[in-house]
Scaffold this motif. Sequence first.
Motif, PDB file in Angstrom:
ATOM      1  N   VAL A 184       7.445   8.379   3.826  1.00 13.16           N
ATOM      2  CA  VAL A 184       6.727   7.278   3.177  1.00 13.16           C
ATOM      3  C   VAL A 184       5.246   7.626   3.179  1.00 13.16           C
ATOM      4  O   VAL A 184       4.682   7.936   4.230  1.00 13.16           O
ATOM      5  CB  VAL A 184       6.945   5.954   3.937  1.00 13.16           C
ATOM      6  CG1 VAL A 184       6.113   4.840   3.303  1.00 13.16           C
ATOM      7  CG2 VAL A 184       8.415   5.580   3.970  1.00 13.16           C
ATOM      8  N   SER A 185       4.626   7.585   2.008  1.00 16.28           N
ATOM      9  CA  SER A 185       3.177   7.758   1.951  1.00 16.28           C
ATOM     10  C   SER A 185       2.536   6.422   1.620  1.00 16.28           C
ATOM     11  O   SER A 185       3.106   5.613   0.881  1.00 16.28           O
ATOM     12  CB  SER A 185       2.783   8.800   0.899  1.00 16.28           C
ATOM     13  OG  SER A 185       3.164   8.375  -0.384  1.00 16.28           O
ATOM     14  N   ALA A 186       1.363   6.186   2.214  1.00 13.65           N
ATOM     15  CA  ALA A 186       0.682   4.910   2.000  1.00 13.65           C
ATOM     16  C   ALA A 186      -0.812   5.101   2.155  1.00 13.65           C
ATOM     17  O   ALA A 186      -1.272   6.062   2.775  1.00 13.65           O
ATOM     18  CB  ALA A 186       1.186   3.855   2.984  1.00 13.65           C
ATOM     19  N   ALA A 187      -1.561   4.158   1.596  1.00  9.53           N
ATOM     20  CA  ALA A 187      -3.008   4.198   1.747  1.00  9.53           C
ATOM     21  C   ALA A 187      -3.400   3.946   3.201  1.00  9.53           C
ATOM     22  O   ALA A 187      -4.388   4.485   3.689  1.00  9.53           O
ATOM     23  CB  ALA A 187      -3.657   3.180   0.829  1.00  9.53           C
ATOM     24  N   HIS A 188      -2.604   3.139   3.914  1.00  9.58           N
ATOM     25  CA  HIS A 188      -2.920   2.783   5.303  1.00  9.58           C
ATOM     26  C   HIS A 188      -1.781   3.217   6.207  1.00  9.58           C
ATOM     27  O   HIS A 188      -0.624   2.895   5.943  1.00  9.58           O
ATOM     28  CB  HIS A 188      -3.144   1.283   5.411  1.00  9.58           C
ATOM     29  CG  HIS A 188      -4.137   0.770   4.416  1.00  9.58           C
ATOM     30  ND1 HIS A 188      -5.464   1.137   4.447  1.00  9.58           N
ATOM     31  CD2 HIS A 188      -3.984  -0.009   3.329  1.00  9.58           C
ATOM     32  CE1 HIS A 188      -6.095   0.568   3.432  1.00  9.58           C
ATOM     33  NE2 HIS A 188      -5.219  -0.136   2.731  1.00  9.58           N
ATOM     34  N   SER A 209       0.821  -1.220   0.000  1.00 13.44           N
ATOM     35  CA  SER A 209       0.000   0.000   0.000  1.00 13.44           C
ATOM     36  C   SER A 209       0.852   1.265   0.000  1.00 13.44           C
ATOM     37  O   SER A 209       0.311   2.375  -0.042  1.00 13.44           O
ATOM     38  CB  SER A 209      -0.986  -0.002   1.185  1.00 13.44           C
ATOM     39  OG  SER A 209      -0.525   0.749   2.274  1.00 13.44           O
ATOM     40  N   VAL A 210       2.186   1.102   0.044  1.00  8.31           N
ATOM     41  CA  VAL A 210       3.063   2.280  -0.024  1.00  8.31           C
ATOM     42  C   VAL A 210       2.956   2.930  -1.395  1.00  8.31           C
ATOM     43  O   VAL A 210       3.019   2.260  -2.423  1.00  8.31           O
ATOM     44  CB  VAL A 210       4.530   1.895   0.292  1.00  8.31           C
ATOM     45  CG1 VAL A 210       5.491   3.005  -0.129  1.00  8.31           C
ATOM     46  CG2 VAL A 210       4.677   1.601   1.777  1.00  8.31           C
ATOM     47  N   LYS A 211       2.763   4.251  -1.390  1.00 10.72           N
ATOM     48  CA  LYS A 211       2.591   4.998  -2.643  1.00 10.72           C
ATOM     49  C   LYS A 211       3.893   5.641  -3.111  1.00 10.72           C
ATOM     50  O   LYS A 211       4.141   5.749  -4.306  1.00 10.72           O
ATOM     51  CB  LYS A 211       1.548   6.110  -2.450  1.00 10.72           C
ATOM     52  CG  LYS A 211       0.170   5.616  -2.045  1.00 10.72           C
ATOM     53  CD  LYS A 211      -0.523   4.918  -3.182  1.00 10.72           C
ATOM     54  CE  LYS A 211      -1.912   4.466  -2.743  1.00 10.72           C
ATOM     55  NZ  LYS A 211      -2.558   3.670  -3.781  1.00 10.72           N
ATOM     56  N   ALA A 212       4.682   6.147  -2.191  1.00  9.16           N
ATOM     57  CA  ALA A 212       5.913   6.828  -2.582  1.00  9.16           C
ATOM     58  C   ALA A 212       6.884   6.847  -1.406  1.00  9.16           C
ATOM     59  O   ALA A 212       6.484   6.803  -0.243  1.00  9.16           O
ATOM     60  CB  ALA A 212       5.623   8.262  -3.034  1.00  9.16           C
ATOM     61  N   VAL A 213       8.170   6.892  -1.730  1.00  8.96           N
ATOM     62  CA  VAL A 213       9.245   6.883  -0.731  1.00  8.96           C
ATOM     63  C   VAL A 213      10.255   7.960  -1.114  1.00  8.96           C
ATOM     64  O   VAL A 213      10.609   8.094  -2.292  1.00  8.96           O
ATOM     65  CB  VAL A 213       9.973   5.521  -0.706  1.00  8.96           C
ATOM     66  CG1 VAL A 213      11.076   5.513   0.348  1.00  8.96           C
ATOM     67  CG2 VAL A 213       8.997   4.375  -0.482  1.00  8.96           C
ATOM     68  N   THR A 214      10.695   8.720  -0.144  1.00  8.86           N
ATOM     69  CA  THR A 214      11.804   9.655  -0.361  1.00  8.86           C
ATOM     70  C   THR A 214      12.807   9.490   0.771  1.00  8.86           C
ATOM     71  O   THR A 214      12.417   9.403   1.937  1.00  8.86           O
ATOM     72  CB  THR A 214      11.293  11.106  -0.412  1.00  8.86           C
ATOM     73  OG1 THR A 214      10.681  11.338  -1.670  1.00  8.86           O
ATOM     74  CG2 THR A 214      12.437  12.099  -0.263  1.00  8.86           C
ATOM     75  N   MET A 215      14.098   9.415   0.410  1.00  7.38           N
ATOM     76  CA  MET A 215      15.153   9.321   1.417  1.00  7.38           C
ATOM     77  C   MET A 215      16.239  10.324   1.059  1.00  7.38           C
ATOM     78  O   MET A 215      16.808  10.250  -0.036  1.00  7.38           O
ATOM     79  CB  MET A 215      15.735   7.901   1.450  1.00  7.38           C
ATOM     80  CG  MET A 215      14.679   6.821   1.695  1.00  7.38           C
ATOM     81  SD  MET A 215      15.328   5.112   1.676  1.00  7.38           S
ATOM     82  CE  MET A 215      16.215   5.081   3.226  1.00  7.38           C
ATOM     83  N   LEU A 216      16.504  11.240   1.976  1.00  6.15           N
ATOM     84  CA  LEU A 216      17.546  12.243   1.763  1.00  6.15           C
ATOM     85  C   LEU A 216      18.519  12.190   2.936  1.00  6.15           C
ATOM     86  O   LEU A 216      18.093  12.124   4.094  1.00  6.15           O
ATOM     87  CB  LEU A 216      16.949  13.655   1.707  1.00  6.15           C
ATOM     88  CG  LEU A 216      15.877  13.933   0.650  1.00  6.15           C
ATOM     89  CD1 LEU A 216      15.380  15.373   0.796  1.00  6.15           C
ATOM     90  CD2 LEU A 216      16.416  13.692  -0.747  1.00  6.15           C
ATOM     91  N   HIS A 217      19.828  12.217   2.626  1.00  5.98           N
ATOM     92  CA  HIS A 217      20.828  12.329   3.701  1.00  5.98           C
ATOM     93  C   HIS A 217      21.692  13.534   3.393  1.00  5.98           C
ATOM     94  O   HIS A 217      22.161  13.703   2.281  1.00  5.98           O
ATOM     95  CB  HIS A 217      21.678  11.069   3.798  1.00  5.98           C
ATOM     96  CG  HIS A 217      22.251  10.863   5.175  1.00  5.98           C
ATOM     97  ND1 HIS A 217      23.061  11.801   5.805  1.00  5.98           N
ATOM     98  CD2 HIS A 217      22.113   9.845   6.056  1.00  5.98           C
ATOM     99  CE1 HIS A 217      23.393  11.346   6.999  1.00  5.98           C
ATOM    100  NE2 HIS A 217      22.827  10.164   7.186  1.00  5.98           N
TER     101      HIS A 217
END
Lengths: 81, 81, 141, 141
Positions: free
Chosen positions: D98-102, D74-82
């Motif tokens: 992390v964005s998700a439907a749930h 259900s994860v829609k998008a992921v961003t990782m910045l260091h």
Amino acid sequence: MAVRFFARYREATGRQRLEVDLPEGGTVEAAWAAVVDRHPALSQYRPFTLFAIGNDYVQPDHPLKAGDELCLFPPVSGGSL
Amino acid sequence: MAVRFFARYREATGRQRLEVDLPEGGTVEAAWAAVVDRHPALSQYRPFTLFAIGNDYVQPDHPLKAGDELCLFPPVSGGSL
Amino acid sequence: MPDLYRIVEEPLSADAVAEAVAAAAAGGIVIFSGVVRNEKDGRPVKYLEYEAHAPMAEAKMLEIGEQVRRRWPSVKAVTMLHRVGRLEIGESSVLIAVSAAHRQEAFEACHYAIDTLKRTVPVWKKEHFEDGEIWVGLQGG
Amino acid sequence: MPDLYRIVEEPLSADAVAEAVAAAAAGGIVIFSGVVRNEKDGRPVKYLEYEAHAPMAEAKMLEIGEQVRRRWPSVKAVTMLHRVGRLEIGESSVLIAVSAAHRQEAFEACHYAIDTLKRTVPVWKKEHFEDGEIWVGLQGG
């Protein structure tokens, strides 16, 4: 082939890179030995060191190819430099 | 005493507040009955309704005091209005 | 760094809540943002309206913050903001930020805070579709 | 909304990563921010310096994102910045969104991502104290 130093190792050796001569098929372990020959201060860190080529970690018995750049990643923590 | 309507109840009754007369010591349940007398459309929601006074939820058998404002919280979900 | 629990009408900012909880001794911050979805059970949503019993909602959020501090002692600061009024698709309706010395506790505490908010904080939303509206509230979020 | 995995030198913004993952169908966003602490084992910290093997770090973050997507559908998008370079107390060194439907999946996925980043992404920090420095890296974060 080239060896690249990061973080503590860069500071301990005073350099970012080192060229070492290895016979064809030499391993990561053999490259480490050649590095320690030039920079004995690194020898104490061997049990904690991680090795990488390109974007992947490699094991000490991994054979090196011409053109490889071996990255030496320092241990997690420790005393002050 | 005063009754206050929220969300679906505010729209269903067309009002935010209603004054109801209750005998001293009348309960939340008695206040609900007085409200439904005036707005029979609310009666279907009784099993799902939450009650609050001040900043606290209260049970249906809670006795009301003069000056209390009883809040009626509508059920979770349901059909279109 | 005082904790903060508010019902607000303005757009919510994750940077602002991160700053609010960035106690100097905190190692990690976990933020939850609830975002207006573009559909509900397959029906396209046009926009949402949120309504709260604001004083009680703020009191209930404060209670949740106090529960969090009792249960996770490494928590340094908590902020909970819920927006009311009309919200468009993609806007944030609720922001919870928790800072803690240990990230495990920050994750657990933030998760607990949003789950408890959904059950106990008197806020309702009205979903507007092309062809109608539905009120949803408390446990329905 | 493409996923994003970057080593950067600029200050990190929680609003920017929230926007990056706010896919229109997402219901919840969980953000983790790692913050420079003012002390280490009781010793006051003056500031930190971060160093990365940037191309490998970005490749490893991408791998983590791919693992997240396989494990939590259900994860829609992921961003990782260091961030790398000199960071002051209270500044954010790492941001994961992390964005998700749930929301349950968003919490689990974000937690997994930061735990895995700490184990596998080649980034080191040098903690500067009044009277010395210590290098910390990988598992030591």
